[in-house]
Design a protein around this motif. Structure first.
Motif, PDB file in Angstrom:
ATOM      1  N   ARG A  22     139.512  56.231 118.438  1.00  9.55           N
ATOM      2  CA  ARG A  22     140.213  55.501 117.380  1.00  9.55           C
ATOM      3  C   ARG A  22     141.154  56.426 116.614  1.00  9.55           C
ATOM      4  NH1 ARG A  22     138.224  50.243 117.409  1.00  9.55           N
ATOM      5  NH2 ARG A  22     137.547  50.148 119.592  1.00  9.55           N
ATOM      6  N   PHE A  23     140.734  57.686 116.471  1.00 10.29           N
ATOM      7  CA  PHE A  23     141.601  58.680 115.841  1.00 10.29           C
ATOM      8  C   PHE A  23     142.857  58.879 116.694  1.00 10.29           C
ATOM      9  CE2 PHE A  23     143.112  62.583 114.100  1.00 10.29           C
ATOM     10  CZ  PHE A  23     142.551  62.704 112.842  1.00 10.29           C
ATOM     11  N   ALA A  24     142.665  58.959 118.009  1.00  8.40           N
ATOM     12  CA  ALA A  24     143.791  59.141 118.925  1.00  8.40           C
ATOM     13  C   ALA A  24     144.753  57.957 118.849  1.00  8.40           C
ATOM     14  CB  ALA A  24     143.280  59.322 120.352  1.00  8.40           C
ATOM     15  N   LEU A  25     144.209  56.749 118.718  1.00 12.90           N
ATOM     16  CA  LEU A  25     145.056  55.560 118.608  1.00 12.90           C
ATOM     17  C   LEU A  25     145.902  55.607 117.342  1.00 12.90           C
ATOM     18  CD1 LEU A  25     142.629  52.740 119.781  1.00 12.90           C
ATOM     19  CD2 LEU A  25     144.701  53.495 120.932  1.00 12.90           C
ATOM     20  N   LYS A  26     145.328  56.144 116.270  1.00 16.19           N
ATOM     21  CA  LYS A  26     146.090  56.284 115.021  1.00 16.19           C
ATOM     22  C   LYS A  26     147.244  57.265 115.209  1.00 16.19           C
ATOM     23  CE  LYS A  26     143.523  53.598 112.470  1.00 16.19           C
ATOM     24  NZ  LYS A  26     144.051  52.337 111.907  1.00 16.19           N
ATOM     25  N   ILE A  27     146.991  58.348 115.963  1.00 14.89           N
ATOM     26  CA  ILE A  27     148.047  59.319 116.244  1.00 14.89           C
ATOM     27  C   ILE A  27     149.148  58.666 117.073  1.00 14.89           C
ATOM     28  CG2 ILE A  27     148.596  61.466 117.482  1.00 14.89           C
ATOM     29  CD1 ILE A  27     145.892  62.541 116.679  1.00 14.89           C
ATOM     30  N   LEU A  28     148.745  57.818 118.031  1.00 17.50           N
ATOM     31  CA  LEU A  28     149.728  57.138 118.881  1.00 17.50           C
ATOM     32  C   LEU A  28     150.689  56.274 118.074  1.00 17.50           C
ATOM     33  CD1 LEU A  28     148.025  55.923 122.184  1.00 17.50           C
ATOM     34  CD2 LEU A  28     149.840  57.598 121.895  1.00 17.50           C
ATOM     35  N   LYS A  29     150.180  55.672 116.982  1.00 15.32           N
ATOM     36  CA  LYS A  29     151.043  54.822 116.166  1.00 15.32           C
ATOM     37  C   LYS A  29     152.154  55.615 115.496  1.00 15.32           C
ATOM     38  CE  LYS A  29     147.683  51.180 115.172  1.00 15.32           C
ATOM     39  NZ  LYS A  29     146.921  50.444 114.121  1.00 15.32           N
ATOM     40  N   LYS A  30     151.924  56.930 115.328  1.00 10.76           N
ATOM     41  CA  LYS A  30     152.939  57.792 114.706  1.00 10.76           C
ATOM     42  C   LYS A  30     153.710  58.585 115.759  1.00 10.76           C
ATOM     43  CE  LYS A  30     149.770  58.426 110.795  1.00 10.76           C
ATOM     44  NZ  LYS A  30     148.620  57.723 111.336  1.00 10.76           N
ATOM     45  N   TRP A  31     153.514  58.236 117.038  1.00  7.69           N
ATOM     46  CA  TRP A  31     154.090  59.013 118.134  1.00  7.69           C
ATOM     47  C   TRP A  31     155.610  58.870 118.186  1.00  7.69           C
ATOM     48  CZ3 TRP A  31     150.823  62.109 120.784  1.00  7.69           C
ATOM     49  CH2 TRP A  31     151.322  62.788 121.887  1.00  7.69           C
ATOM     50  N   ASP A  32     156.271  59.977 118.504  1.00  6.80           N
ATOM     51  CA  ASP A  32     157.724  59.963 118.699  1.00  6.80           C
ATOM     52  C   ASP A  32     158.029  59.179 119.976  1.00  6.80           C
ATOM     53  OD1 ASP A  32     160.400  60.423 119.071  1.00  6.80           O
ATOM     54  OD2 ASP A  32     160.308  62.586 118.756  1.00  6.80           O
ATOM     55  N   LYS A  33     158.662  58.011 119.813  1.00  9.46           N
ATOM     56  CA  LYS A  33     158.886  57.121 120.950  1.00  9.46           C
ATOM     57  C   LYS A  33     159.817  57.720 122.008  1.00  9.46           C
ATOM     58  CE  LYS A  33     156.404  54.073 118.860  1.00  9.46           C
ATOM     59  NZ  LYS A  33     154.998  53.923 119.244  1.00  9.46           N
ATOM     60  N   SER A  34     160.559  58.761 121.627  1.00  4.05           N
ATOM     61  CA  SER A  34     161.465  59.382 122.601  1.00  4.05           C
ATOM     62  C   SER A  34     160.709  60.271 123.589  1.00  4.05           C
ATOM     63  CB  SER A  34     162.527  60.225 121.874  1.00  4.05           C
ATOM     64  OG  SER A  34     161.919  61.296 121.165  1.00  4.05           O
ATOM     65  N   LYS A  35     159.425  60.540 123.284  1.00  2.00           N
ATOM     66  CA  LYS A  35     158.623  61.401 124.150  1.00  2.00           C
ATOM     67  C   LYS A  35     157.630  60.554 124.935  1.00  2.00           C
ATOM     68  CE  LYS A  35     158.998  65.247 120.903  1.00  2.00           C
ATOM     69  NZ  LYS A  35     158.283  66.142 119.967  1.00  2.00           N
ATOM     70  N   PRO A  36     157.274  61.004 126.154  1.00  2.00           N
ATOM     71  CA  PRO A  36     156.327  60.225 126.963  1.00  2.00           C
ATOM     72  C   PRO A  36     154.981  60.064 126.263  1.00  2.00           C
ATOM     73  CG  PRO A  36     156.881  62.338 128.014  1.00  2.00           C
ATOM     74  CD  PRO A  36     157.716  62.226 126.801  1.00  2.00           C
ATOM     75  N   ILE A  37     154.431  58.871 126.342  1.00  2.00           N
ATOM     76  CA  ILE A  37     153.144  58.578 125.698  1.00  2.00           C
ATOM     77  C   ILE A  37     152.018  58.796 126.706  1.00  2.00           C
ATOM     78  CG2 ILE A  37     151.750  56.804 124.586  1.00  2.00           C
ATOM     79  CD1 ILE A  37     154.313  55.489 123.662  1.00  2.00           C
ATOM     80  N   PRO A  38     151.025  59.628 126.379  1.00  2.00           N
ATOM     81  CA  PRO A  38     149.903  59.868 127.301  1.00  2.00           C
ATOM     82  C   PRO A  38     149.163  58.567 127.602  1.00  2.00           C
ATOM     83  CG  PRO A  38     149.889  61.451 125.495  1.00  2.00           C
ATOM     84  CD  PRO A  38     150.903  60.417 125.148  1.00  2.00           C
ATOM     85  N   THR A  39     148.807  58.389 128.856  1.00  2.00           N
ATOM     86  CA  THR A  39     148.081  57.176 129.249  1.00  2.00           C
ATOM     87  C   THR A  39     146.586  57.319 128.988  1.00  2.00           C
ATOM     88  OG1 THR A  39     147.954  58.043 131.510  1.00  2.00           O
ATOM     89  CG2 THR A  39     149.767  56.535 131.004  1.00  2.00           C
TER      90      THR A  39
END
Length: 712
Positions: A247-264
């Protein structure tokens, strides 16, 4: 009910379904949300048992709109969060443990009633005319079905409950799973119970039909066992800490730089995040905002920091950083830690809905009379306390922050007054107490300016200047702090800031130590635990009788549990030193006198007490050194080439040159009376200063100074 009537009469079955539909409709009118599903419908219970934690299902399910928080941890919003929140609930364990027996007892009753397994498997039970007074058991036909069926289900259920309770105690006593928490151990037993119940059900369910096609039934059951085994394996090794990390990782994903690849893979997020985010301040900011979110959603609580241990290691956040952040969050939003105000996603949705209804009513000039508000509160399940908090946030959005600012300003004034009233007698204990007060002063300053920036975000330049003044940093020579400079502030806040500045500028300090003891005793009741424990440590050297009185519960003032615990530790172990004493001794060394409090606390844990006899050499010239020594008590002489060059005593330290590299000792040190020293290894010092460049520079400066003094 099925075994007694419904299985044998289509009319009864039809009436039952009609009544179930009417009941569900009525309950959802009387109550709110999905009260039927969450509290009455047995299918909901079975779903929870078979899904267990429903791990790695990150999507929300079917939350009501609006959400009324009919259940604190709603499975329709977040099933896994619901599972872990209720993981130690005895009633939940009762249901999990008894359900396998209930399933087995249900299907075996067909045999107990008829005396033949074929009675169930060939479907003859669907063609038999049976009433509630029919023979209940083939071996005891005088017992009617209405009594025999419940007895069978109860007997099998309680046998199953006993078996799994025994397994739970066995695994707990034998510690079969190393480092597993109590919650994790309970989870494993529930997984086993769920697995057995699921496969027992599918061994019988539909069998009268499937057995008409034996090959298909065999394949079907093989698939059921195979899939449930894979699911069981995944669930068996699931832990609450994994859930929190994801759940912590999901919170980080919400702030992820969309220009960079998102880890699956969520587990890859931390590795990628560490590589992408080199700035420690950015990491701490992300950690703070994420912790705040998880607290608001009820996934974390104040005492669940153990769940974050591995996570903190992955993203490079120390335990001290975590404690500082938790303290800051508690200061900024005490409601997060108020046990009378439940924190959960459900509650947040409920409050957001209620607040929006109130805001819409006020914006359209609707008359929100008491009856209407009472109805809204009932429909959404809002308590009087939550209503008052929401109304305050609407009518006075900055009211709470305003109050916190005034409290911080008063706290700063009190801390400053205490620091000035303490006479600096040069002792370690008073210096350490003042250092602790200074640390609390700076922490309170940080909280103050955080809240000021929330209200006065358009005046950051002035606020930064005020912060620099408070921390005694250089500022623009043209800036003058007066009413005009603070005209944008609330009058009461501005007035208190100017009064604090006036007191801050006054150079008056205590000129006598006569009042020190009285002041220190008063600090034992400080709301700042760090100050209270530093005051207690000082009293060990001023008046030990007070510590004994505290330990014997004969002290009149109300003290925190931490202060009582420390007093007992000191009184019962007078020949040992506490962490706070180690901090005091290390802080007395000039190169360590300006370290942040939490860093010093962590650093002091690596210190060891070592005793030396008169004429015993502590270090010898020419040897490789690996230890720093701080003299607690006693005296020693320093020899270079067998010639005495100086003496050392309390507050002195030595060995700092050798621990910074692989150089040899430049002098010998010999005790001339019984000596006690605090020692810190080379490895620990280097590990510490690698993260403290300011301390590293100070050490080098002190070394150069010593080399000059020694004529090297």
């Amino acid at each position: 009910m099925r075994l007694v009537t419904l299985n044998y009469n289509n009319s009864y079955l039809g009436v039952f379904f009609i009544l179930a539909i009417i009941s569900a409709f009525a309950i959802n009118i009387v109550y709110t949300g999905k009260s039927w599903c969450n509290f009455f419908c047995p299918v909901g219970v079975v779903e929870k048992i078979y899904c267990i934690s429903n791990s790695q299902n990150y999507s929300t399910n079917s939350a009501c709109s609006p959400c009324t928080a009919c259940k604190k941890n709603c499975p329709d919003i977040d099933m896994e969060n619901n599972y872990w929140k209720e993981s130690v609930d005895k009633q939940k364990s009762f249901v999990f443990y008894s359900f396998p027996g209930l399933v087995l007892g249900f299907y075996l009753y067909f045999y107990l009633q008829s005396g033949s397994y074929q009675y169930y498997f060939n479907g003859n039970w669907t063609k038999t005319d049976i009433s509630i007074f029919s023979n209940g058991f083939f071996f005891a036909p005088f017992i009617p079905t209405i009594i025999a069926a419940p007895i069978t289900l109860a007997l099998f259920s309680f046998s199953s409950l006993f078996a799994f309770n025994t397994l739970e105690k066995y695994l707990g006593n034998k510690r079969k799973f190393k480092n597993a928490t109590y919650e994790t151990m309970l989870h494993k037993v529930k997984v086993i119970a769920s697995y057995i119940a699921f496969n027992t059900f599918y061994a019988f369910a539909g069998a009268p039909t499937y057995l008409k096609y034996p090959d298909s039934y065999g394949l079907f059951y093989f698939v059921v066992v195979a899939i449930s085994s894979v699911y069981m394996y995944r669930e068996f090794y699931r832990e609450q800490s994994f859930f929190v990390q994801e759940r912590f990782a999901l919170k980080i994903l919400k702030k992820w730089d969309k220009s960079k690849p998102i880890p699956t893979n969520l587990k890859e997020i931390y590795y990628t995040y560490i590589n992408e985010t080199k700035n420690q301040k950015d990491r701490l900011n992300t950690y703070e905002t994420t912790i705040r979110d998880l607290l608001q959603e009820g996934i974390l609580h104040e005492n669940s920091s153990m769940l974050l241990t591995k996570l903190r290691e992955q993203i490079g956040v120390t335990e001290n950083d975590h404690l500082k952040i938790m303290k800051k969050l508690k200061h900024e939003d005490e409601d997060l830690f108020d046990h009378s105000i439940s924190q959960s996603t459900e509650m947040n949705r409920q409050k957001e809905t209620y607040k929006k209804l109130l805001e819409d009513g006020l914006s359209h000039n609707f008359e929100l009379d008491n009856e209407l508000i009472k109805s809204m509160k009932f429909q959404l399940g809002i308590s009087d306390k939550v209503h008052d908090i929401i109304m305050e946030s609407i009518v006075n959005p900055h009211g709470k922050v305003h109050s916190q600012i005034l409290v911080s300003l008063q706290d700063l004034y009190t801390l400053l007054k205490i620091k000035k009233s303490l006479y600096s007698d040069g002792s370690r204990q008073i210096s350490f107490l003042k250092y602790t007060i200074k640390n609390e002063f700076h922490d309170t300053l940080d909280h103050l300016f955080y809240n000021l920036e929330r209200i006065y975000s358009d005046h950051k330049k002035t606020l930064n200047t005020l912060k620099a003044i408070a921390k005694e940093d250089d500022i623009d020579a043209g800036f003058e702090l007066n009413h005009e400079a603070l005209a944008f502030m609330d009058n009461e806040i501005a007035r208190k800031i100017l009064l604090l500045k006036e007191d801050f500028d006054m150079s008056g300090q205590a000129t006598s130590e006569n009042n020190n003891k009285e002041i220190i005793i008063g600090l034992l009741s400080s709301e700042h635990d760090e100050i209270a424990k530093a005051a207690l440590t000082a009293l060990k050297f001023i008046d030990k009788s007070i510590l004994v009185a505290i330990s014997d519960n004969q002290f009149e003032s109300n003290l925190s549990n931490e202060v009582y615990s420390l007093a007992n530790k000191i009184v019962n172990n007078l020949n040992e030193i506490t962490t706070y004493e180690s901090m005091m001794y290390i802080n007395s060394v000039p190169i360590f006198d300006n370290i942040y409090f939490r860093d010093l606390e962590k650093f002091s844990e690596s210190a060891k007490l070592k005793e030396f006899s008169p004429n015993e050499y502590i270090i010898r010239e020419g040897e490789l050194g690996d230890t720093l020594y701080i003299i607690i008590k006693g005296k020693a002489i320093v020899e270079v080439a067998s010639n005495q060059v100086t003496t050392m005593g309390d507050n002195d330290y030595f060995g700092e040159i050798a621990i910074l590299g692989d150089s040899k000792r430049t002098a010998s040190v010999k005790a001339i009376e019984p000596m006690s020293t605090l020692t810190i290894s080379k490895e620990k010092v280097k590990e510490f200063i690698s993260d403290q460049p300011v301390v590293s520079a100070k050490i080098m400066k002190e070394i150069i100074k010593k080399l000059i003094q020694n004529g090297s």
